[in-house]
Design an enzyme around this catalytic site. Structure first.
Site, PDB file in Angstrom:
ATOM      1  N   LYS A  29       9.895  -3.438 -12.842  1.00  0.00           N
ATOM      2  CA  LYS A  29       8.524  -3.580 -13.336  1.00  0.00           C
ATOM      3  C   LYS A  29       7.769  -2.249 -13.298  1.00  0.00           C
ATOM      4  O   LYS A  29       8.118  -1.338 -12.540  1.00  0.00           O
ATOM      5  CB  LYS A  29       7.781  -4.625 -12.502  1.00  0.00           C
ATOM      6  CG  LYS A  29       7.589  -4.250 -11.043  1.00  0.00           C
ATOM      7  CD  LYS A  29       6.974  -5.403 -10.259  1.00  0.00           C
ATOM      8  CE  LYS A  29       5.599  -5.761 -10.771  1.00  0.00           C
ATOM      9  NZ  LYS A  29       4.971  -6.840  -9.981  1.00  0.00           N
ATOM     10  N   ASN A  76       0.669 -11.455 -23.020  1.00  0.00           N
ATOM     11  CA  ASN A  76       0.386 -11.162 -21.617  1.00  0.00           C
ATOM     12  C   ASN A  76      -0.565  -9.980 -21.509  1.00  0.00           C
ATOM     13  O   ASN A  76      -0.559  -9.073 -22.349  1.00  0.00           O
ATOM     14  CB  ASN A  76       1.679 -10.907 -20.835  1.00  0.00           C
ATOM     15  CG  ASN A  76       2.043  -9.436 -20.768  1.00  0.00           C
ATOM     16  OD1 ASN A  76       1.546  -8.701 -19.904  1.00  0.00           O
ATOM     17  ND2 ASN A  76       2.891  -8.986 -21.688  1.00  0.00           N
ATOM     18  N   CYS A 128       0.056   3.194 -22.263  1.00  0.00           N
ATOM     19  CA  CYS A 128      -1.065   3.064 -21.336  1.00  0.00           C
ATOM     20  C   CYS A 128      -2.295   3.816 -21.846  1.00  0.00           C
ATOM     21  O   CYS A 128      -2.179   4.854 -22.496  1.00  0.00           O
ATOM     22  CB  CYS A 128      -0.681   3.623 -19.966  1.00  0.00           C
ATOM     23  SG  CYS A 128       0.708   2.767 -19.220  1.00  0.00           S
ATOM     24  N   LYS A 137       9.391   4.896 -23.915  1.00  0.00           N
ATOM     25  CA  LYS A 137       9.166   3.594 -24.566  1.00  0.00           C
ATOM     26  C   LYS A 137       8.019   3.711 -25.559  1.00  0.00           C
ATOM     27  O   LYS A 137       6.898   4.068 -25.190  1.00  0.00           O
ATOM     28  CB  LYS A 137       8.867   2.532 -23.514  1.00  0.00           C
ATOM     29  CG  LYS A 137       8.863   1.105 -24.048  1.00  0.00           C
ATOM     30  CD  LYS A 137       8.770   0.121 -22.901  1.00  0.00           C
ATOM     31  CE  LYS A 137       8.958  -1.305 -23.360  1.00  0.00           C
ATOM     32  NZ  LYS A 137       8.917  -2.262 -22.216  1.00  0.00           N
ATOM     33  N   ASN A 173       7.586  -1.635 -27.614  1.00  0.00           N
ATOM     34  CA  ASN A 173       6.726  -2.265 -26.637  1.00  0.00           C
ATOM     35  C   ASN A 173       6.017  -3.417 -27.354  1.00  0.00           C
ATOM     36  O   ASN A 173       6.199  -3.624 -28.547  1.00  0.00           O
ATOM     37  CB  ASN A 173       5.718  -1.248 -26.079  1.00  0.00           C
ATOM     38  CG  ASN A 173       5.286  -1.582 -24.669  1.00  0.00           C
ATOM     39  OD1 ASN A 173       5.251  -2.744 -24.285  1.00  0.00           O
ATOM     40  ND2 ASN A 173       4.957  -0.561 -23.883  1.00  0.00           N
ATOM     41  N   GLY A 221      12.818  -6.391 -28.330  1.00  0.00           N
ATOM     42  CA  GLY A 221      11.772  -7.132 -29.018  1.00  0.00           C
ATOM     43  C   GLY A 221      12.316  -8.435 -29.579  1.00  0.00           C
ATOM     44  O   GLY A 221      12.891  -8.468 -30.652  1.00  0.00           O
ATOM     45  N   THR A 244      11.585 -11.466 -22.838  1.00  0.00           N
ATOM     46  CA  THR A 244      11.044 -12.820 -22.750  1.00  0.00           C
ATOM     47  C   THR A 244      12.120 -13.867 -22.501  1.00  0.00           C
ATOM     48  O   THR A 244      11.877 -14.868 -21.814  1.00  0.00           O
ATOM     49  CB  THR A 244      10.270 -13.148 -24.048  1.00  0.00           C
ATOM     50  OG1 THR A 244       9.225 -12.189 -24.225  1.00  0.00           O
ATOM     51  CG2 THR A 244       9.656 -14.531 -23.997  1.00  0.00           C
TER      52      THR A 244
END
Length: 304
Positions: free
Chosen positions: A45, A69, A130, A165, A192, A243, A266
């Protein structure tokens, strides 16, 4: 059996399937459910220089063929990871990759520098989606200059395999990919999450605490495959595709688009052993189609 080993800029993998950051914890959480050694790599993570509490709840919402999310990179910081988590995962017999995030270039570089000292972490995945707090909240990865600046700083601090990424929320993802390659990236991973929103029409508000969130799951796969196809033709470094991968057949699409490895995200919430099943399915598909190795299908999809 077909050879499904792959090499991502020095990151040697016994199979090309990794677990995507944020969907598999630190791997330890799944150890009772799946043989971790059968996974090509575990991307832990998101890790930041300082602890982050994440966003308020609710921060997940189910959507047709996917999920949104806005967890907000909740984690206890890189020092906690180095002191408490790393000793527990360093001997897992697979590639452990740390996803690094930050809110400033200095934060990214310092976080990467501390991870660089960990002997059994062979690579990092740099999350440049970010927000840059010094630039009014614009994500690093949405401009060539922003993406290149953070990659260049991290490259000076980090000396192992550097995977960057990429965000799909840009005008030209291939252009961004070229900029991070020029700045020192060893590989790129994409995509992403896509920015999305879901509204509760009875409560007349967003289903997420901050309004918007990242969309993942099968719904994004066609966009992800397209992005991988474009980027693989724009750079010379390896591409990792992700993805909406739920099956081996999904992964095969990414390989044919030009990816040398894939990440499963996912799907882990539905089946904790999804990555293992997909890896076996890739082998089966290659055998059924008389392919001796994964390399035979990488980039196989041309333009009609």
């Amino acid at each position: 059996m077909a050879d499904i080993t792959t090499n991502i800029a020095g990151l040697k993998m016994h199979n090309p399937v990794m677990t995507a950051s944020g969907t598999f914890g630190y791997g330890l959480e799944f150890a009772d459910l799946v043989d971790l050694t059968q996974i090509g790599g575990i991307i832990v993570k998101g890790t930041t220089l300082h602890p982050r509490q994440g966003n308020d709840y609710p921060r997940m919402a189910e959507t047709p063929s996917g999920m949104l999310n806005c967890v907000g990179l909740q984690n206890k910081g890189v020092d906690h990871f180095c002191q408490e988590i790393y000793p527990q995962i360093r001997n897992i017999r697979t590639n452990i990759v740390v996803n690094v995030s930050g809110s400033s270039i200095d934060d990214y570089a310092e976080c990467a520098r501390r991870i660089d000292a960990l002997e059994d972490i062979p690579a990092i995945e740099l999350n440049i989606s970010c927000p840059n707090v010094k630039q009014g909240g614009m994500a690093f990865g949405v401009t060539r200059k922003g993406a290149a600046s953070v990659v260049k700083a991290v490259r000076q601090a980090y000396h192992k395999t550097l995977i960057v990424k990429l965000s799909p929320n840009v005008t030209d993802i291939a252009d961004i990919a070229r900029s991070v390659e020029d700045a020192g990236a060893d590989a790129v991973s994409l995509i992403n999450t896509l920015m999305g929103m879901s509204i509760d029409i009875e409560r007349r508000c967003s289903r997420l605490s901050i309004g918007t969130g990242g969309l993942s799951g099968p719904a994004v796969k066609p966009v992800a495959v397209r992005c991988v196809w474009q980027v693989a033709r724009a750079v010379t470094i390896p591409v990792v595709g992700l993805g909406g991968i739920m099956t081996a057949e999904d992964a095969i699409e990414f390989f044919m688009a030009g990816a040398s490895a894939v990440e499963v995200g996912t799907a882990n919430f539905i089946d904790p052993a999804a990555s293992v099943h997909i890896a076996q399915g890739i082998t089966d598909w290659l055998d059924q189609h008389n392919c001796k190795s994964l390399k035979e299908i990488i980039g196989a999809a041309g333009v009609r």
